[in-house]
Design an enzyme around this catalytic site. Structure first.
Site, PDB file in Angstrom:
ATOM      1  N   ASP A   8      45.757  39.696  30.380  1.00  0.00           N
ATOM      2  CA  ASP A   8      44.736  39.345  31.535  1.00  0.00           C
ATOM      3  C   ASP A   8      45.049  37.710  31.897  1.00  0.00           C
ATOM      4  O   ASP A   8      45.078  36.916  30.990  1.00  0.00           O
ATOM      5  CB  ASP A   8      43.449  39.213  30.725  1.00  0.00           C
ATOM      6  CG  ASP A   8      42.197  38.846  31.609  1.00  0.00           C
ATOM      7  OD1 ASP A   8      42.449  38.414  32.843  1.00  0.00           O
ATOM      8  OD2 ASP A   8      40.962  38.779  31.113  1.00  0.00           O
ATOM      9  N   ILE A   9      45.193  37.532  32.892  1.00  0.00           N
ATOM     10  CA  ILE A   9      45.651  36.163  33.641  1.00  0.00           C
ATOM     11  C   ILE A   9      44.574  34.978  33.225  1.00  0.00           C
ATOM     12  O   ILE A   9      44.829  33.739  33.121  1.00  0.00           O
ATOM     13  CB  ILE A   9      45.751  36.296  35.083  1.00  0.00           C
ATOM     14  CG1 ILE A   9      46.653  34.921  35.430  1.00  0.00           C
ATOM     15  CG2 ILE A   9      44.734  36.061  35.835  1.00  0.00           C
ATOM     16  CD1 ILE A   9      47.303  35.117  36.900  1.00  0.00           C
ATOM     17  N   ASN A  22      40.814  37.896  48.791  1.00  0.00           N
ATOM     18  CA  ASN A  22      40.717  38.394  50.151  1.00  0.00           C
ATOM     19  C   ASN A  22      40.464  37.459  51.078  1.00  0.00           C
ATOM     20  O   ASN A  22      39.993  36.562  50.743  1.00  0.00           O
ATOM     21  CB  ASN A  22      39.722  39.879  50.312  1.00  0.00           C
ATOM     22  CG  ASN A  22      38.377  39.329  49.709  1.00  0.00           C
ATOM     23  OD1 ASN A  22      37.762  38.503  50.431  1.00  0.00           O
ATOM     24  ND2 ASN A  22      37.889  40.122  48.770  1.00  0.00           N
ATOM     25  N   GLY A  30      39.630  44.194  40.787  1.00  0.00           N
ATOM     26  CA  GLY A  30      40.943  43.721  40.335  1.00  0.00           C
ATOM     27  C   GLY A  30      41.064  42.398  39.720  1.00  0.00           C
ATOM     28  O   GLY A  30      39.883  42.015  39.056  1.00  0.00           O
ATOM     29  N   VAL A  31      41.893  41.651  40.103  1.00  0.00           N
ATOM     30  CA  VAL A  31      42.253  40.513  39.292  1.00  0.00           C
ATOM     31  C   VAL A  31      41.156  39.261  39.880  1.00  0.00           C
ATOM     32  O   VAL A  31      40.728  38.548  39.091  1.00  0.00           O
ATOM     33  CB  VAL A  31      43.606  39.910  39.535  1.00  0.00           C
ATOM     34  CG1 VAL A  31      44.059  39.594  40.878  1.00  0.00           C
ATOM     35  CG2 VAL A  31      43.946  38.745  38.535  1.00  0.00           C
ATOM     36  N   ASP A  32      40.758  39.554  41.171  1.00  0.00           N
ATOM     37  CA  ASP A  32      39.688  38.649  41.779  1.00  0.00           C
ATOM     38  C   ASP A  32      38.552  38.890  40.988  1.00  0.00           C
ATOM     39  O   ASP A  32      37.796  37.713  40.473  1.00  0.00           O
ATOM     40  CB  ASP A  32      39.688  39.010  43.409  1.00  0.00           C
ATOM     41  CG  ASP A  32      39.053  37.952  44.036  1.00  0.00           C
ATOM     42  OD1 ASP A  32      38.590  36.969  43.593  1.00  0.00           O
ATOM     43  OD2 ASP A  32      38.402  38.494  45.319  1.00  0.00           O
ATOM     44  N   SER A 115      49.120  41.539  45.849  1.00  0.00           N
ATOM     45  CA  SER A 115      49.092  42.833  46.711  1.00  0.00           C
ATOM     46  C   SER A 115      49.453  44.093  45.941  1.00  0.00           C
ATOM     47  O   SER A 115      49.668  45.047  46.741  1.00  0.00           O
ATOM     48  CB  SER A 115      50.029  42.514  47.965  1.00  0.00           C
ATOM     49  OG  SER A 115      49.341  41.475  48.969  1.00  0.00           O
ATOM     50  N   GLY A 117      47.836  45.963  43.840  1.00  0.00           N
ATOM     51  CA  GLY A 117      46.776  46.885  43.385  1.00  0.00           C
ATOM     52  C   GLY A 117      46.181  47.525  44.643  1.00  0.00           C
ATOM     53  O   GLY A 117      47.002  48.360  45.144  1.00  0.00           O
ATOM     54  N   TYR A 119      45.821  46.378  47.537  1.00  0.00           N
ATOM     55  CA  TYR A 119      46.467  46.289  48.857  1.00  0.00           C
ATOM     56  C   TYR A 119      47.790  46.885  48.703  1.00  0.00           C
ATOM     57  O   TYR A 119      48.494  47.025  50.054  1.00  0.00           O
ATOM     58  CB  TYR A 119      46.652  45.038  48.835  1.00  0.00           C
ATOM     59  CG  TYR A 119      45.611  44.100  49.472  1.00  0.00           C
ATOM     60  CD1 TYR A 119      44.207  44.631  49.611  1.00  0.00           C
ATOM     61  CD2 TYR A 119      45.674  42.689  49.784  1.00  0.00           C
ATOM     62  CE1 TYR A 119      43.314  43.966  50.166  1.00  0.00           C
ATOM     63  CE2 TYR A 119      44.578  41.932  50.196  1.00  0.00           C
ATOM     64  CZ  TYR A 119      43.151  42.567  50.400  1.00  0.00           C
ATOM     65  OH  TYR A 119      42.207  41.824  50.895  1.00  0.00           O
TER      66      TYR A 119
HETATM   67  N1  AR6 Z   1      45.080  40.026  34.913  1.00  0.00           N
HETATM   68  C1  AR6 Z   1      46.168  40.017  35.405  1.00  0.00           C
HETATM   69  N2  AR6 Z   1      46.555  41.063  36.456  1.00  0.00           N
HETATM   70  C2  AR6 Z   1      45.369  41.780  36.870  1.00  0.00           C
HETATM   71  C3  AR6 Z   1      44.277  41.712  36.386  1.00  0.00           C
HETATM   72  C4  AR6 Z   1      44.212  40.511  35.248  1.00  0.00           C
HETATM   73  N3  AR6 Z   1      42.642  40.541  34.607  1.00  0.00           N
HETATM   74  N4  AR6 Z   1      43.436  42.599  36.654  1.00  0.00           N
HETATM   75  C5  AR6 Z   1      44.237  43.277  37.602  1.00  0.00           C
HETATM   76  N5  AR6 Z   1      45.300  42.892  37.439  1.00  0.00           N
HETATM   77  P1  AR6 Z   1      44.557  43.594  42.752  1.00  0.00           P
HETATM   78  P2  AR6 Z   1      45.678  43.170  45.393  1.00  0.00           P
HETATM   79  C6  AR6 Z   1      46.763  43.178  38.429  1.00  0.00           C
HETATM   80  O1  AR6 Z   1      43.952  44.846  43.309  1.00  0.00           O
HETATM   81  O2  AR6 Z   1      46.350  44.471  45.622  1.00  0.00           O
HETATM   82  C7  AR6 Z   1      40.417  42.424  45.255  1.00  0.00           C
HETATM   83  O3  AR6 Z   1      39.298  43.226  45.433  1.00  0.00           O
HETATM   84  C8  AR6 Z   1      46.640  44.673  39.067  1.00  0.00           C
HETATM   85  O4  AR6 Z   1      47.098  45.602  37.804  1.00  0.00           O
HETATM   86  O5  AR6 Z   1      43.599  42.759  41.966  1.00  0.00           O
HETATM   87  O6  AR6 Z   1      46.221  41.757  45.922  1.00  0.00           O
HETATM   88  C9  AR6 Z   1      40.260  41.436  46.127  1.00  0.00           C
HETATM   89  O7  AR6 Z   1      39.120  40.755  46.564  1.00  0.00           O
HETATM   90  C10 AR6 Z   1      47.725  44.623  40.114  1.00  0.00           C
HETATM   91  O8  AR6 Z   1      48.920  44.803  39.408  1.00  0.00           O
HETATM   92  O9  AR6 Z   1      45.052  42.854  44.154  1.00  0.00           O
HETATM   93  C11 AR6 Z   1      41.060  41.800  47.540  1.00  0.00           C
HETATM   94  O10 AR6 Z   1      40.099  42.505  48.359  1.00  0.00           O
HETATM   95  C12 AR6 Z   1      47.494  43.259  40.464  1.00  0.00           C
HETATM   96  O11 AR6 Z   1      46.703  42.460  39.609  1.00  0.00           O
HETATM   97  C13 AR6 Z   1      42.214  42.723  47.001  1.00  0.00           C
HETATM   98  O12 AR6 Z   1      41.481  43.185  45.685  1.00  0.00           O
HETATM   99  C14 AR6 Z   1      46.552  42.873  41.935  1.00  0.00           C
HETATM  100  O13 AR6 Z   1      45.938  43.940  42.225  1.00  0.00           O
HETATM  101  C15 AR6 Z   1      43.232  42.339  46.783  1.00  0.00           C
HETATM  102  O14 AR6 Z   1      44.207  43.163  46.367  1.00  0.00           O
END
Ligand code: AR6
Length: 170
Positions: A8-9, A22, A30-32, A115, A117, A119
């Site tokens: 977890d970041i 976003n 997700g990470v956000d 991007s 996840g 995206y």
């Molecule tokens: N720590 C590290 N990596 C993580 C964590 C974490 N806690 N949680 C998820 N990941 P995503 P995107 C990974 O979908 O594709 C949001 O709703 C995950 O497994 O978070 O850029 C925003 O508000 C994946 O490999 O980001 C935007 O609307 C990576 O982080 C949209 O998602 C990115 O996945 C952005 O989409």
């Protein structure tokens, strides 16, 4: 120095964590979602004051309850087949985050797989860009000197390791 970390970041001991946000900067999944939960509600207020962020750019805030100095919110492109500027936009995310970290005098920065996840960016292609940009920056600049690719699953971590090895072999 480049490291690959699985986990977890929000738990990393670094100066900056990067958020895959976003354009509205109003939180999300997700990470956000994880970063906003860990930072607490003041992060959303700070993001609202900024108002938004174009794709490929970055905006910085404090990290509030997360024990790092800054959160860099960058907006990766949604993958739509690759001919709509996605590689250039993703490149912009990494370049702008690294340049801002240098300007702010940050020694270490952790990136999620921007991007990759919801995206839907093909992970192999995204990892190639991420590694290329970070290595180019480290060759040019002394700060940040420590860059961590933080992955949420082992498959993603393995892609970074392979890409880093491929670059070393070249
Ligand atoms: N720590 C590290 N990596 C993580 C964590 C974490 N806690 N949680 C998820 N990941 P995503 P995107 C990974 O979908 O594709 C949001 O709703 C995950 O497994 O978070 O850029 C925003 O508000 C994946 O490999 O980001 C935007 O609307 C990576 O982080 C949209 O998602 C990115 O996945 C952005 O989409």
């Amino acid at each position: 120095m480049i490291e690959v970390h699985l986990g977890d970041i929000t738990r990393l001991q670094v100066d900056v964590i990067v958020n895959a946000a976003n354009q509205h900067l109003q939180g999300g999944g997700g990470v956000d979602g994880a970063i906003h939960r860990a930072a607490g509600p003041r992060l959303l207020e700070a993001c609202r004051e900024i108002g938004g962020c174009p794709v490929g750019e970055v905006r910085a805030t404090p990290a509030f309850s997360i024990p790092v100095k800054r959160v860099y919110h960058t907006v990766g492109p949604v993958w739509r087949g690759g001919n709509l500027g996605e590689p250039e936009l993703l490149t912009g995310c990494y370049r702008q985050c690294l340049a801002l970290a240098r300007r702010e005098g940050m020694a270490s920065i952790a990136f999620p797989a921007i991007s990759c996840g919801v995206y839907d960016y093909p992970p192999e292609r995204a990892v190639e860009i991420a590694v290329e940009q970070v290595q180019a920056h480290l060759e040019r600049d002394s700060q940040p000197q420590r860059v961590i690719f933080c992955c949420f699953d082992e498959a993603m971590a393995e892609l970074y390791r392979q890409q880093l090895e491929a670059v070393v072999r070249r």
